[in-house]
Design a protein around this motif. Structure first.
Motif, short mmCIF file in Angstrom:
data_model
loop_
_atom_site.label_atom_id
_atom_site.label_comp_id
_atom_site.label_asym_id
_atom_site.label_seq_id
_atom_site.Cartn_x
_atom_site.Cartn_y
_atom_site.Cartn_z
N SER A 1 10.28 -7.81 -2.10
CA SER A 1 9.72 -8.00 -3.44
C SER A 1 9.97 -6.77 -4.30
O SER A 1 10.39 -5.72 -3.82
CB SER A 1 8.22 -8.25 -3.33
N CYS B 1 4.97 -7.46 -11.35
CA CYS B 1 6.35 -7.29 -10.85
C CYS B 1 6.65 -8.26 -9.71
O CYS B 1 7.74 -8.84 -9.64
CB CYS B 1 6.56 -5.86 -10.36
N ASP B 2 5.66 -8.45 -8.82
CA ASP B 2 5.90 -9.32 -7.67
C ASP B 2 5.84 -10.80 -8.05
O ASP B 2 6.35 -11.65 -7.30
CB ASP B 2 4.89 -9.02 -6.57
N TYR C 1 14.70 -3.26 -10.19
CA TYR C 1 15.05 -3.93 -8.92
C TYR C 1 16.55 -3.88 -8.65
O TYR C 1 16.98 -3.51 -7.55
CB TYR C 1 14.59 -5.39 -8.96
N THR D 1 11.39 -4.82 -14.88
CA THR D 1 11.39 -5.19 -13.46
C THR D 1 12.81 -5.45 -12.96
O THR D 1 13.21 -4.97 -11.89
CB THR D 1 10.52 -6.44 -13.23
N THR E 1 1.94 -3.87 -10.58
CA THR E 1 2.44 -4.25 -9.26
C THR E 1 2.38 -5.75 -9.05
O THR E 1 3.34 -6.38 -8.59
CB THR E 1 1.64 -3.52 -8.17
N PRO F 1 9.38 -11.96 -6.50
CA PRO F 1 8.69 -11.95 -5.20
C PRO F 1 9.69 -11.78 -4.06
O PRO F 1 10.89 -11.93 -4.25
CB PRO F 1 8.03 -13.34 -5.17
N SER G 1 7.76 -4.82 -5.73
CA SER G 1 6.92 -3.67 -5.37
C SER G 1 7.40 -3.00 -4.09
O SER G 1 7.21 -1.80 -3.91
CB SER G 1 5.46 -4.10 -5.24
N GLN G 2 8.02 -3.76 -3.21
CA GLN G 2 8.49 -3.19 -1.94
C GLN G 2 9.67 -2.24 -2.13
O GLN G 2 9.97 -1.45 -1.23
CB GLN G 2 8.86 -4.33 -0.96
#
Length: 214
Positions: A83, A71-72, A169, A165, A68, A76, A85-86
């Motif tokens: 981000s 990834c951020d 994303y 990632t 986590t 970010p 993780s969001q």
């Protein structure tokens, strides 16, 4: 694999399970409805495999926390988008590790390397380091052309994590919106332009909602 379908199926599965068993005892196994039809373009066999992968766990809590944070660092939040993780990228990565087991050893080994490197430099694991300490390690493995030979294992790991990632994303709803990709989005017609109507002395019919006709 369609990530959006996978993420959407999680709450739907939970809701349908709860609605079907409102008085079920937690000690009595509840039979699951048989999957017999295609859904979201997937055969019953594919759906059963996806469900089994979603229910399984591969990463430990510490490994998931490390993923986590990483990834951020890679993606970010900014003024335009959330981000990594969001939007659920860590969960996407864990799913991919279960879906493609050949990636499990390299990723788990890379996470161990990251902690080992942080302990050598700062005396603590990656998750316990300060933000500047984490960035210092990442800077040494994020640029292959500049990396030192002793960091090449970390470089390989970071490149894999960066690819995962980005894949997670930019196949999420927020990532697709960030790219501005329209794809097969249905066209919405707001009616003829007003200047064209004016040329012919016409006007919009207030009882017609053109946007609903798209």
């Amino acid at each position: 694999m369609n990530r959006r379908d996978i993420l959407k199926s999680i709450p739907l599965t939970t809701l349908s399970f709860s609605a079907a068993t409102p008085e079920a005892s937690p000690t009595v196994p509840v039979p699951k409805a048989a999957i017999t039809e295609f859904k979201n373009g997937k055969s019953p066999e594919e759906q059963r495999r996806d469900n089994a992968l979603q229910a399984a766990k591969f990463l430990t809590a510490h490994e998931l926390a490390t993923v986590t944070l990483l990834c951020d660092i890679i993606l970010p939040a900014d003024a335009r988008s959330p981000s990594a993780s969001q939007v659920g990228v860590p969960q996407f990565i864990e799913f991919m590790l279960k879906d493609q087991p050949d990636m499990q050893t390299p990723v788990r080994g890379g996470l161990s390397w990251l902690d080992h490197e942080c302990r050598q430099r700062f005396g603590k694991a990656f998750t316990d380091c300060t933000a500047p300490q984490r960035i210092a390690v990442v800077d040494d493995i994020a640029y292959p052309a500049k990396a030192k030979p002793e960091h090449m294992h970390g470089v390989s790991f970071f490149s894999r994590m960066r690819n995962l990632t980005a894949a997670g994303y930019f196949t999420s709803k927020a990532g697709i919106a960030y790219l501005g990709y329209m794809g097969n989005t249905p066209h919405q017609w707001a009616g003829p332009p007003k200047d064209v109507l004016d040329q012919f002395g016409l006007s919009f019919d207030p009882d017609v909602h053109y946007a609903d006709m798209g």
